[in-house]
Design an enzyme around this catalytic site. Structure first.
Site, PDB file in Angstrom:
ATOM      1  N   CYS A 115      35.452  43.811  27.108  1.00  0.00           N
ATOM      2  CA  CYS A 115      34.568  44.918  27.488  1.00  0.00           C
ATOM      3  C   CYS A 115      34.729  46.123  26.568  1.00  0.00           C
ATOM      4  O   CYS A 115      33.950  47.073  26.653  1.00  0.00           O
ATOM      5  CB  CYS A 115      34.835  45.326  28.926  1.00  0.00           C
ATOM      6  SG  CYS A 115      34.574  43.981  30.078  1.00  0.00           S
ATOM      7  N   HIS A 271      34.120  52.628  30.736  1.00  0.00           N
ATOM      8  CA  HIS A 271      33.592  51.280  30.991  1.00  0.00           C
ATOM      9  C   HIS A 271      33.365  51.131  32.492  1.00  0.00           C
ATOM     10  O   HIS A 271      34.202  51.536  33.306  1.00  0.00           O
ATOM     11  CB  HIS A 271      34.574  50.222  30.472  1.00  0.00           C
ATOM     12  CG  HIS A 271      34.230  48.853  30.958  1.00  0.00           C
ATOM     13  ND1 HIS A 271      32.966  48.322  30.836  1.00  0.00           N
ATOM     14  CD2 HIS A 271      34.979  47.907  31.597  1.00  0.00           C
ATOM     15  CE1 HIS A 271      32.954  47.106  31.365  1.00  0.00           C
ATOM     16  NE2 HIS A 271      34.154  46.844  31.839  1.00  0.00           N
ATOM     17  N   ASN A 302      29.074  45.349  36.359  1.00  0.00           N
ATOM     18  CA  ASN A 302      29.881  45.341  35.136  1.00  0.00           C
ATOM     19  C   ASN A 302      29.107  44.580  34.054  1.00  0.00           C
ATOM     20  O   ASN A 302      28.995  43.358  34.116  1.00  0.00           O
ATOM     21  CB  ASN A 302      31.228  44.674  35.422  1.00  0.00           C
ATOM     22  CG  ASN A 302      32.133  44.633  34.203  1.00  0.00           C
ATOM     23  OD1 ASN A 302      31.694  44.871  33.065  1.00  0.00           O
ATOM     24  ND2 ASN A 302      33.394  44.313  34.419  1.00  0.00           N
TER      25      ASN A 302
HETATM   26  O1  UT7 Z   1      35.634  44.606  32.955  1.00  0.00           O
HETATM   27  C1  UT7 Z   1      36.881  44.036  32.789  1.00  0.00           C
HETATM   28  C2  UT7 Z   1      37.899  44.615  33.668  1.00  0.00           C
HETATM   29  N1  UT7 Z   1      37.705  44.225  35.044  1.00  0.00           N
HETATM   30  C3  UT7 Z   1      38.209  44.973  35.985  1.00  0.00           C
HETATM   31  O2  UT7 Z   1      38.775  45.986  35.692  1.00  0.00           O
HETATM   32  C4  UT7 Z   1      38.142  44.505  37.441  1.00  0.00           C
HETATM   33  C5  UT7 Z   1      39.415  44.890  38.140  1.00  0.00           C
HETATM   34  N2  UT7 Z   1      39.528  44.458  39.500  1.00  0.00           N
HETATM   35  C6  UT7 Z   1      38.728  44.886  40.529  1.00  0.00           C
HETATM   36  O3  UT7 Z   1      37.779  45.592  40.318  1.00  0.00           O
HETATM   37  C7  UT7 Z   1      39.094  44.514  41.937  1.00  0.00           C
HETATM   38  O4  UT7 Z   1      40.403  43.966  41.942  1.00  0.00           O
HETATM   39  C8  UT7 Z   1      38.134  43.507  42.605  1.00  0.00           C
HETATM   40  C9  UT7 Z   1      36.811  44.200  42.896  1.00  0.00           C
HETATM   41  C10 UT7 Z   1      37.921  42.299  41.711  1.00  0.00           C
HETATM   42  C11 UT7 Z   1      38.697  43.045  43.946  1.00  0.00           C
HETATM   43  O5  UT7 Z   1      38.953  44.163  44.787  1.00  0.00           O
HETATM   44  P1  UT7 Z   1      40.347  44.264  45.550  1.00  0.00           P
HETATM   45  O6  UT7 Z   1      40.291  45.444  46.402  1.00  0.00           O
HETATM   46  O7  UT7 Z   1      41.429  44.186  44.501  1.00  0.00           O
HETATM   47  O8  UT7 Z   1      40.320  42.997  46.463  1.00  0.00           O
HETATM   48  P2  UT7 Z   1      41.352  41.776  46.507  1.00  0.00           P
HETATM   49  O9  UT7 Z   1      41.179  40.894  45.327  1.00  0.00           O
HETATM   50  O10 UT7 Z   1      42.713  42.334  46.774  1.00  0.00           O
HETATM   51  O11 UT7 Z   1      40.851  41.009  47.792  1.00  0.00           O
HETATM   52  C12 UT7 Z   1      40.935  41.600  49.116  1.00  0.00           C
HETATM   53  C13 UT7 Z   1      40.293  40.642  50.088  1.00  0.00           C
HETATM   54  C14 UT7 Z   1      40.796  39.206  49.977  1.00  0.00           C
HETATM   55  O12 UT7 Z   1      40.865  38.669  51.268  1.00  0.00           O
HETATM   56  P3  UT7 Z   1      42.281  38.575  52.010  1.00  0.00           P
HETATM   57  O13 UT7 Z   1      43.140  37.717  51.130  1.00  0.00           O
HETATM   58  O14 UT7 Z   1      42.796  39.974  52.124  1.00  0.00           O
HETATM   59  O15 UT7 Z   1      41.925  37.952  53.320  1.00  0.00           O
HETATM   60  C15 UT7 Z   1      39.691  38.498  49.217  1.00  0.00           C
HETATM   61  O16 UT7 Z   1      39.618  37.123  49.497  1.00  0.00           O
HETATM   62  O17 UT7 Z   1      38.875  40.584  49.870  1.00  0.00           O
HETATM   63  C16 UT7 Z   1      38.464  39.228  49.746  1.00  0.00           C
HETATM   64  N3  UT7 Z   1      37.336  39.172  48.843  1.00  0.00           N
HETATM   65  C17 UT7 Z   1      36.066  39.329  49.259  1.00  0.00           C
HETATM   66  N4  UT7 Z   1      35.544  39.527  50.488  1.00  0.00           N
HETATM   67  C18 UT7 Z   1      34.213  39.667  50.566  1.00  0.00           C
HETATM   68  C19 UT7 Z   1      37.341  39.013  47.488  1.00  0.00           C
HETATM   69  N5  UT7 Z   1      36.080  39.053  47.028  1.00  0.00           N
HETATM   70  C20 UT7 Z   1      35.270  39.247  48.106  1.00  0.00           C
HETATM   71  C21 UT7 Z   1      33.888  39.387  48.253  1.00  0.00           C
HETATM   72  N6  UT7 Z   1      33.401  39.590  49.490  1.00  0.00           N
HETATM   73  N7  UT7 Z   1      33.037  39.354  47.219  1.00  0.00           N
END
Ligand code: UT7
Length: 352
Positions: A115, A271, A302
């Site tokens: 990115c 970004h 993104n």
């Molecule tokens: O451009 C390149 C760089 N990219 C980035 O910088 C992205 C960096 N990461 C992020 O933006 C975030 O980590 C995400 C948006 C990808 C995820 O957000 P998060 O707050 O870190 O969520 P998580 O991965 O810790 O997941 C929390 C919960 C999980 O459920 P449990 O295990 O707590 O029951 C996931 O399974 O949210 C669940 N989950 C979802 N639920 C509904 C993950 N994706 C989804 C979804 N809808 N789309």
């Protein structure tokens, strides 16, 4: 002592596909909902390539818009750099942009830096303009494009990534200017974290180790997908973007009798990976959020290497962006944990 030359943007443009994919649309594909996506990412909707619409179409659309905005003839372009991660074939996308614009002979190459590809591409183009101006006494004009078609490598069964991504392109024309322009650029990378955000190549995805030889494509049809450990990437993204933004100011201050600080920055184009990341970066830099571009993540998701140059022409940013003489920062982070930042001064005027 090297001569003090200034190079800056003299035009900008973007291309976004018409096709909109809303959070509600995604909820019909994977187990997710609008509330989760908005709360965790800030994304309301994203644009997706329609059938028959290509990454090249986006790149050329953004390039044409930037050339028109710069009010130059395309034949004046001496160098094309395209930041892209999703082209995955050759000839390079830059050469195909060159051909589509009807240009011959100018330098053209792609830059792959996740990115952060646009920042890297600007750095390469800037260095080339600078060297050619000193060595060959040639005043060049660079076209720099940031474009990605992430929908091509999205796993639509993976709710943790498919809700984040969108397609788009942005471009600038850069040349020597009398005032303002680019004041400092820095780039870096941490390849050892590569496994946290990657996409295998088409050949690797089709590789069958039990097959007869290195060119066995027995598993043809398996597609290469983007994979991400979002939580781990998140933490590094915030830390790295803060370091890059402060670092580029330090580079400028090293040679500047009147040093500046973060408080002097009029507007930031980070970004657009996640609204929460942007908010954290702004808070750590102590820059109010109304001086930070955020509309891209809300409306386009993104878009990888396109997210910063899309911001340059987004009316939502233009309303709030810095005025002539102000300082602006572009800061990016992505796969390979490649990152970079550009410090610019607004108000570039082409050198006649
Ligand atoms: O451009 C390149 C760089 N990219 C980035 O910088 C992205 C960096 N990461 C992020 O933006 C975030 O980590 C995400 C948006 C990808 C995820 O957000 P998060 O707050 O870190 O969520 P998580 O991965 O810790 O997941 C929390 C919960 C999980 O459920 P449990 O295990 O707590 O029951 C996931 O399974 O949210 C669940 N989950 C979802 N639920 C509904 C993950 N994706 C989804 C979804 N809808 N789309």
């Amino acid at each position: 002592m090297l001569p003090e030359l200034k190079f800056g943007y003299v035009g900008a443009g973007a291309y976004l596909p018409d096709k909109v994919l809303t959070n509600d649309d995604l909820a019909t594909i994977v187990d997710t909902d609008d509330e989760w996506i908005r709360r965790r990412t800030g994304i309301r909707e994203r644009r997706i390539l329609a059938e028959g619409e290509s990454i090249l179409d986006m790149a050329v659309g953004a390039a044409r818009a930037a050339i028109a905005d710069a009010d130059i003839d395309a034949s004046e372009i001496t160098d094309i750099r395209v930041g892209v991660n999703t082209w995955a074939r050759f000839p390079s996308l830059a050469t195909q942009v060159q051909a589509a614009l009807g240009l011959e002979g100018c330098s053209a190459a792609d830059v792959s830096a996740g990115c952060a590809g646009f920042v890297y591409a600007v750095e390469e183009a800037y260095n080339k303009l600078y060297v050619e101006r000193i060595r060959d006494h040639r005043a060049g004009t660079a076209l720099i494009v940031g474009v990605d078609g992430l929908s091509h490598i999205t796993n639509w069964q993976d709710r943790s990534t498919c809700v984040l991504l969108g397609d788009g392109a942005g471009a600038v024309v850069m040349r020597e200017v009398d005032s303002g322009g680019i004041l400092a650029i820095r780039t870096s990378a941490e390849g050892r974290h590569g496994q946290l955000l990657y996409c295998e190549s088409a050949l690797e995805a089709q590789w069958d180790p039990s097959g007869p030889g290195p060119f066995n494509h027995a598993t043809q049809g398996v597609r290469p997908y983007l994979h991400m450990d979002g939580r781990k990437v998140y933490g590094v993204a915030v830390k790295t973007m803060v370091e890059e933004a402060c670092g580029v100011i330090d580079i400028f201050n090293r040679d500047n009798p009147s040093p500046i600080g973060v408080e002097d920055i009029g507007f930031v184009y980070p970004h657009q990976a996640n609204l929460r990341i942007i908010e954290k970066v702004a808070a750590r830099l102590e820059i109010p959020l109304d001086r930070v571009y955020t509309n891209g993540i809300e409306c386009f998701g993104n878009t990888s290497t396109a997210s910063i140059p899309i911001g340059y022409v987004d009316p939502a940013a233009r309303e709030r962006a810095a005025v002539a003489g102000d300082y602006e920062i572009d800061v990016a982070f992505g796969s390979g944990f490649a990152s970079g930042a550009i410090l610019r001064q607004v108000g570039s005027t082409p050198t006649s």
